[in-house]
Design an enzyme around this catalytic site. Sequence first.
Site, PDB file in Angstrom:
ATOM      1  N   TYR A   1       0.675  -1.424  -0.271  1.00 50.42           N
ATOM      2  CA  TYR A   1      -0.251   0.201   0.361  1.00 50.42           C
ATOM      3  C   TYR A   1       0.614   1.172  -0.159  1.00 50.42           C
ATOM      4  O   TYR A   1       0.329   2.202  -0.728  1.00 50.42           O
ATOM      5  CB  TYR A   1      -0.857   0.356   1.191  1.00 50.42           C
TER       6      TYR A   1
ATOM      7  N   LYS B   1       0.769  -6.611   5.185  1.00 47.33           N
ATOM      8  CA  LYS B   1       0.719  -7.764   4.778  1.00 47.33           C
ATOM      9  C   LYS B   1       2.509  -7.890   3.696  1.00 47.33           C
ATOM     10  O   LYS B   1       3.000  -6.583   3.270  1.00 47.33           O
ATOM     11  CB  LYS B   1       0.560  -7.637   3.742  1.00 47.33           C
TER      12      LYS B   1
ATOM     13  N   ILE C   1     -12.282  -5.341   7.940  1.00 45.99           N
ATOM     14  CA  ILE C   1     -11.731  -3.937   8.238  1.00 45.99           C
ATOM     15  C   ILE C   1     -12.240  -3.049   7.320  1.00 45.99           C
ATOM     16  O   ILE C   1     -11.515  -2.310   6.235  1.00 45.99           O
ATOM     17  CB  ILE C   1     -10.717  -4.055   7.542  1.00 45.99           C
TER      18      ILE C   1
ATOM     19  N   SER D   1     -12.029   3.370   5.222  1.00 47.40           N
ATOM     20  CA  SER D   1     -12.727   5.007   4.906  1.00 47.40           C
ATOM     21  C   SER D   1     -11.703   6.909   5.109  1.00 47.40           C
ATOM     22  O   SER D   1     -10.840   6.392   6.089  1.00 47.40           O
ATOM     23  CB  SER D   1     -13.610   5.861   5.784  1.00 47.40           C
TER      24      SER D   1
END
Length: 292
Positions: free
Chosen positions: A48, A73, A236, A239
């Site tokens: 990410y 992750k 999960i 927002s």
Amino acid sequence: MQTLTLNNGVQMPALGLGVFQTPPDETRAAVSAALEVGYRHVDTAAAYGNEREVGQAIRDSGVPRDELFIETKVWISDYGYAETLHAFDKSAGKLGVEHLDLLILHQALPSDFGKTLEAYRALETLLADGKVRAIGVSNFMVDHLRGLLDAATVVPAVNQLEIHPYFQQREVQALDNEHGILNQAWSPIGGITFYRDSGHTSALEDPVIGEIAREHGKSPAQVMLRWGLQQGRSVIPKSTKPERIAENLDVFDFELSADELAAIDALDTGKRGGPEPESMTLEKFGRPIPEA
């Protein structure tokens, strides 16, 4: 906050904040808002590109480390035994922590499943060494899970999957349940269906969900989260808006009936919103994960 007990006895908050597709410059504010209203579980990932900002928000919050559940992750580019051990160092360094509560493999790598197994063996080492409290996988389908379970010493604690009313992956969920693996839903309100051209309209506009929401004086998003929680999953939601972050946490004061749960179950289309797990290759999806 409701908690779930993982198969090794570790307690995990049932609802957490996801930061998938949250730009780094928005991540810090989103995590800060979540921690302020009572979230204690944050899910991120090396791929990410926002682990550092998650860590900054955690430090700024003043919430004691032992009250937090931090999950991240390992990306496929870092699979392999030594590479995955180093991936822990990179993630822990960016997050600014000495240990992780849950570390999972982001995808199976079907084109080199041996490398996937070596990566999982590294997770087992990190668990034995006390650097992580629990280990698991993400986006592992039935064949991937069976292959892993045949080779693994430690059964995964979690399988994080795309699960929302329009895509429920019941066969995978059933296999997880059979082996005591917790199903954790990413995109639990179907957000992936409007990030990508999946052939869906938004689950937030579904008339069945809308009617159930009106009956309970809740939002469609809250109904979908409640559906997941009542069926024993971790959820999960993602927002960046403080009001939505707070709304998504406000799901522990009502209960869906058996008929309402069944009505949402009946919305499954079998259409995946995210990428096909079988399509994962280093050639197509591999990219270097920066050092801490």
